[in-house]
Design an enzyme around this catalytic site. Structure first.
Site, short mmCIF file in Angstrom:
data_model
loop_
_atom_site.label_atom_id
_atom_site.label_comp_id
_atom_site.label_asym_id
_atom_site.label_seq_id
_atom_site.Cartn_x
_atom_site.Cartn_y
_atom_site.Cartn_z
CE LYS A 112 -2.94 2.88 3.11
NZ LYS A 112 -3.86 2.99 3.99
N GLY A 173 -8.72 8.63 9.37
CA GLY A 173 -8.97 8.79 10.98
C GLY A 173 -10.10 9.79 11.34
CB ALA A 199 -8.84 7.53 4.47
N GLY A 200 -11.57 7.26 6.06
CA GLY A 200 -12.80 8.07 6.10
C GLY A 200 -13.90 7.53 6.79
CG ASN A 221 -6.04 0.97 11.63
OD1 ASN A 221 -5.02 0.82 11.36
ND2 ASN A 221 -6.50 0.61 13.09
CB THR A 222 -9.34 5.18 12.93
OG1 THR A 222 -7.94 5.36 12.68
CG2 THR A 222 -9.52 5.92 14.17
#
Lengths: 271, 80
Positions: A112, A173, A199-200, A221-222
């Site tokens: 990535k 995040g 993301a997001g 992830n987050t």
């Protein structure tokens, strides 16, 4: 237990092929921000993800020998480990990081790429991203690339030979969800390689929305690690991705504005 | 860094290298494999760079560390 005890057979999906490999799960997960390795492992197992991102960092010199390593918890023979270039702000740093990752992972070349351009927003630096992508593809890497949701630059990355285009849905995040579905739609419609929202995503409905748009997968992830109960949120994300994917494959009904249409027959009403 | 086949330099008993950005004293003409062992990383999933060049695992025994060499040892950590 309800009256119907067995569900009908799961509807068939088209295979998720990326970089010459076929994957079952369309949910890709990160390994950062968890309380400990046990929680990391439990959440990832619950997510059903097959592709798992890791970062590459200097090791702690003088750490306790025998202290567990992330890859002791996530067996590279079971999971496809996807090393990232998080924290890199130039093409040179990103390429260096991924060459080290390839050595670390015995020649594994699916990576990535992310080259950041702003410490505040973590928005990608697209000129450096394009430069790094070109060098990595030439060096034999299969590059999945974090990028802005600009369809023209997404096309450039595909032309370079990236195996997946990974536009942000909102800031890394931030948990703000899918802020520009229209741009994502253009990228999805034009791309010949998988498009993965990276993301997001903040909660399961965000993942479902991304998949309903026609994304091939979602990377997060987050949203899992920072949830109140990460393991339960991992389950929710798996279901959100599956629900969104099935809705996309099924094809939603047309939106009818203010024109209501009863579901029950009008005929035979008792007068 | 130099090839291990070369004769070790006589003189000082230790030399200083830069290990992950910090100064570290090592025995003079130490092999990379000896440093990796001493750090407890033998058999662990690491990658090593010496002076900006990746050293494949299979070559750890063939690289002799010289004073002021910059050695980086990296691992996989949690990330998204």
């Amino acid at each position: 237990m309800g009256k119907i005890e067995h569900a009908s057979a799961a509807p068939l999906d088209t295979p998720f092929v990326m970089g010459g490999e076929t994957f079952r799960s369309r949910l890709l997960v990160g390994t950062g921000k968890y309380r400990d390795f046990t929680q990391t492992r439990d959440a990832i197992e619950a997510s059903g993800a097959q592709i798992v991102t890791v970062a590459i960092r200097r090791t702690n010199i003088g750490q306790e020998p025998g202290q567990p390593n992330l890859l002791d918890v996530l067996d590279p023979h079971r999971f496809t480990i996807l090393p990232n270039t998080a924290g890199c702000y130039t093409a040179v740093e990103a390429v260096r990081t991924l060459r080290l990752a390839r050595e670390l992972l015995d020649g594994h070349d699916l990576v990535k790429l992310e080259v950041l351009g702003s410490k505040e927003t973590l928005f990608p630096n697209m000129p450096e991203t394009l430069k790094a992508a070109e060098e990595l593809v030439k060096d034999g890497f299969r590059v999945m690339v974090y990028c802005s949701d600009d369809p023209v630059q997404a096309r450039m990355l595909e032309d370079i030979g990236c195996v997946a285009i990974m536009p942000l849905a909102s800031l890394i995040g931030s948990g703000m969800g899918i802020l520009n579905p229209w741009n994502l739609n253009i990228i999805i419609n034009e791309a010949q390689v998988p498009v993965i929202v990276d993301a997001g995503v903040g909660t399961a409905s965000d993942a479902a929305i991304a998949m309903e748009l026609g994304c091939d997968g979602v990377l997060m992830n987050t949203a899992i690690a920072a949830a109140g109960d990460p393991v339960r949120m991992a389950v929710a994300m798996r279901q959100g991705v599956e629900a969104g994917r099935n809705a996309f494959l099924a094809g939603r009904m047309p939106r009818r504005g203010y024109r209501a249409d009863p579901s029950s027959p009008m005929a035979g009403l008792m007068s | 860094m130099s090839a291990a086949s070369g004769r070790a330099q006589a003189g000082s008993v230790t030399s200083t290298i830069w290990l992950n950005g910090a100064a570290r004293s090592i025995p003079a003409s130490c092999l990379l494999v000896e440093l990796v062992d001493a750090l407890g990383f033998a058999g662990k999933r690491i990658a090593v760079e010496v002076n900006g060049q990746i050293v494949p695992k299979s070559h750890y025994g063939q690289v002799r560390l010289d004073a002021d060499d910059r050695v980086e040892v990296v691992v996989a950590v949690g990330g998204g």
